[in-house]
Design a protein around this motif. Structure first.
Motif, short mmCIF file in Angstrom:
data_model
loop_
_atom_site.label_atom_id
_atom_site.label_comp_id
_atom_site.label_asym_id
_atom_site.label_seq_id
_atom_site.Cartn_x
_atom_site.Cartn_y
_atom_site.Cartn_z
N TYR A 175 19.18 3.89 -7.70
CA TYR A 175 18.32 4.98 -8.75
C TYR A 175 17.63 6.16 -7.60
CZ TYR A 175 18.44 1.68 -12.98
OH TYR A 175 19.26 0.97 -13.13
N GLU A 176 17.50 7.06 -8.62
CA GLU A 176 16.42 7.63 -7.79
C GLU A 176 15.03 7.69 -7.73
OE1 GLU A 176 17.63 11.56 -6.81
OE2 GLU A 176 20.20 11.40 -6.65
N TYR A 177 14.18 7.84 -7.22
CA TYR A 177 12.83 7.89 -7.54
C TYR A 177 11.86 9.26 -6.94
CZ TYR A 177 7.78 7.01 -8.12
OH TYR A 177 6.47 6.53 -8.84
N PRO A 178 11.25 9.41 -8.21
CA PRO A 178 10.39 9.78 -9.56
C PRO A 178 12.59 9.46 -10.65
CG PRO A 178 10.17 11.46 -8.95
CD PRO A 178 10.38 11.24 -7.52
N TYR A 213 0.81 -1.19 -0.47
CA TYR A 213 0.14 0.02 -0.07
C TYR A 213 0.59 1.66 -0.33
CZ TYR A 213 -3.27 3.56 1.63
OH TYR A 213 -3.70 4.79 1.85
N PHE A 214 1.95 1.09 0.84
CA PHE A 214 2.40 2.53 0.92
C PHE A 214 3.39 2.90 0.06
CE2 PHE A 214 0.79 2.60 5.70
CZ PHE A 214 0.37 3.90 5.16
N LEU A 215 4.04 1.65 -0.84
CA LEU A 215 4.85 1.53 -2.13
C LEU A 215 4.38 2.09 -3.32
CD1 LEU A 215 7.04 -1.97 -1.42
CD2 LEU A 215 8.17 0.66 -1.40
N HIS A 216 2.97 1.91 -3.11
CA HIS A 216 2.19 2.30 -4.32
C HIS A 216 2.10 3.64 -4.72
CE1 HIS A 216 -0.89 2.09 -7.68
NE2 HIS A 216 -0.84 1.01 -7.70
N PRO A 217 2.61 4.56 -5.70
CA PRO A 217 2.73 6.15 -5.79
C PRO A 217 1.16 6.09 -5.74
CG PRO A 217 3.36 4.49 -7.63
CD PRO A 217 2.96 4.04 -6.79
N GLN A 218 -0.84 5.55 -5.50
CA GLN A 218 -1.63 6.20 -5.91
C GLN A 218 -2.36 5.63 -5.41
OE1 GLN A 218 0.17 4.64 -9.36
NE2 GLN A 218 0.79 6.69 -9.64
N LYS A 219 -1.72 5.06 -4.16
CA LYS A 219 -2.95 4.90 -2.82
C LYS A 219 -1.50 5.22 -1.72
CE LYS A 219 -4.11 0.75 -5.00
NZ LYS A 219 -4.28 -0.73 -5.01
N GLY A 220 -1.21 4.44 -1.22
CA GLY A 220 -0.89 4.86 0.09
C GLY A 220 0.68 6.38 0.10
N GLY A 221 1.31 5.99 -1.13
CA GLY A 221 2.58 6.21 -1.66
C GLY A 221 2.83 7.92 -1.81
N ALA A 222 1.14 8.46 -2.10
CA ALA A 222 1.19 10.03 -2.55
C ALA A 222 1.16 10.28 -0.83
CB ALA A 222 -0.09 9.28 -3.02
N LYS A 223 -0.06 9.70 -0.13
CA LYS A 223 -0.46 10.23 1.48
C LYS A 223 1.68 9.94 2.40
CE LYS A 223 -4.23 7.10 1.71
NZ LYS A 223 -4.86 7.90 1.69
N ILE A 224 2.11 9.29 1.67
CA ILE A 224 4.00 10.16 2.34
C ILE A 224 5.48 10.34 1.71
CG2 ILE A 224 3.03 8.08 4.46
CD1 ILE A 224 5.14 6.30 2.30
N ASN A 225 4.09 11.30 0.39
CA ASN A 225 5.33 11.64 -0.31
C ASN A 225 6.09 10.76 -1.06
OD1 ASN A 225 6.43 14.14 -1.71
ND2 ASN A 225 8.16 14.62 0.00
N ASP A 226 5.57 9.07 -1.01
CA ASP A 226 6.48 8.81 -2.07
C ASP A 226 7.80 8.23 -1.33
OD1 ASP A 226 4.43 7.46 -3.95
OD2 ASP A 226 5.11 9.35 -4.69
N GLN A 227 8.09 8.39 0.14
CA GLN A 227 9.23 8.30 1.24
C GLN A 227 9.75 6.31 0.81
OE1 GLN A 227 10.97 10.86 2.05
NE2 GLN A 227 13.15 9.29 1.78
N MET A 228 8.50 5.71 1.55
CA MET A 228 9.02 4.42 1.22
C MET A 228 9.70 4.06 -0.51
SD MET A 228 6.49 2.55 3.33
CE MET A 228 7.21 0.61 2.82
N LEU A 229 8.87 5.19 -1.38
CA LEU A 229 9.76 4.43 -2.53
C LEU A 229 11.07 4.89 -2.94
CD1 LEU A 229 6.74 4.18 -5.48
CD2 LEU A 229 8.60 2.62 -5.31
N LYS A 230 11.16 6.15 -2.63
CA LYS A 230 12.59 7.14 -2.60
C LYS A 230 13.74 5.96 -1.58
CE LYS A 230 10.53 11.01 -2.89
NZ LYS A 230 10.06 12.45 -2.49
N ASN A 231 13.00 5.37 -0.76
CA ASN A 231 14.32 4.78 0.23
C ASN A 231 14.35 3.48 -0.50
OD1 ASN A 231 14.28 6.72 1.81
ND2 ASN A 231 12.62 5.30 3.43
#
Length: 161
Positions: free
Chosen positions: A68-71, A43-61
C-alpha cells in the motif's frame, strides 16, 4: 607547543571526529536497546507525533512493504492507536508482548523487534494469534524489525516457528 598540549590536541581531535560519526543513541550507548529503539519507532511512525516531523517517511516505507501507499484512507483508514508492549497472553507464566502494534481502521500492523539477535525465543505463533484476534474485518500485517546483519539468521529461525 608542549608535549602535553600536543597530546591534548590529538585526543581532542580524536573524540570530536568520533562523535561526529555517532548517532544520539550511540552517544548515550543505547543503540542496542530494543525498548529505546521500539519507542523511537513508535514516535516516528505516529503521524501526529514524530511522523509529522519527518513527512511520515517511516510510515510510507512501512506501508510500501505491505503493498500500500501511505496515506491512503480508502485502503488503510485512519490511525486508531499505536501501542508498544502489546499484551498477548502468557507462555509458561511469562507474559507475551508484541513490541509494537499499530491499528488503523482497515489494517492492523504488528512489529516484533530483534535488535541484538541471539535467538528468536519469542512465541511468534502466539503473537500472530493475538494480532489476528484484533483484526475483525481488517487485514493484518506482521513484521520483524532487525539489523541487516541478522537478517539471514532471523529468517532461518522464523521459518521454523
Amino acid at each position: 607547543m608542549s608535549k602535553y598540549q600536543e597530546n591534548w590536541t590529538r585526543m581532542n581531535n580524536f573524540y570530536q571526529k568520533k562523535c561526529e560519526q555517532q548517532s544520539a543513541l550511540q552517544i548515550i550507548q543505547k543503540e542496542r536497546s530494543e525498548t529505546v529503539l521500539v519507542n523511537a519507532a513508535a514516535y516516528f511512525l505516529h503521524p501526529q507525533k514524530g511522523g509529522a516531523k519527518i513527512n511520515d517517511q517511516m510510515l510510507k516505507n512501512l506501508f510500501k512493504k505491505t503493498g500500500y501507499e501511505y496515506p491512503c484512507e480508502e485502503k488503510i483508514g485512519k490511525l486508531l492507536c499505536v501501542k508498544t508492549e502489546y499484551p498477548c497472553g502468557k507462555d509458561k507464566q511469562k507474559p507475551l508482548r508484541i513490541d509494537l502494534v499499530m491499528e488503523f481502521e482497515k489494517i492492523c500492523v504488528g512489529i516484533e523487534a530483534k535488535v541484538d539477535f541471539k535467538n528468536l525465543d519469542n512465541n511468534l505463533p502466539a503473537y500472530s494469534e493475538a494480532l489476528n484476534s484484533r483484526k475483525r474485518e481488517r487485514e493484518c500485517k506482521k513484521f520483524i524489525l532487525l539489523k541487516t546483519e541478522n537478517a539471514a539468521r532471523v529468517e532461518e529461525v522464523a521459518k521454523k516457528d
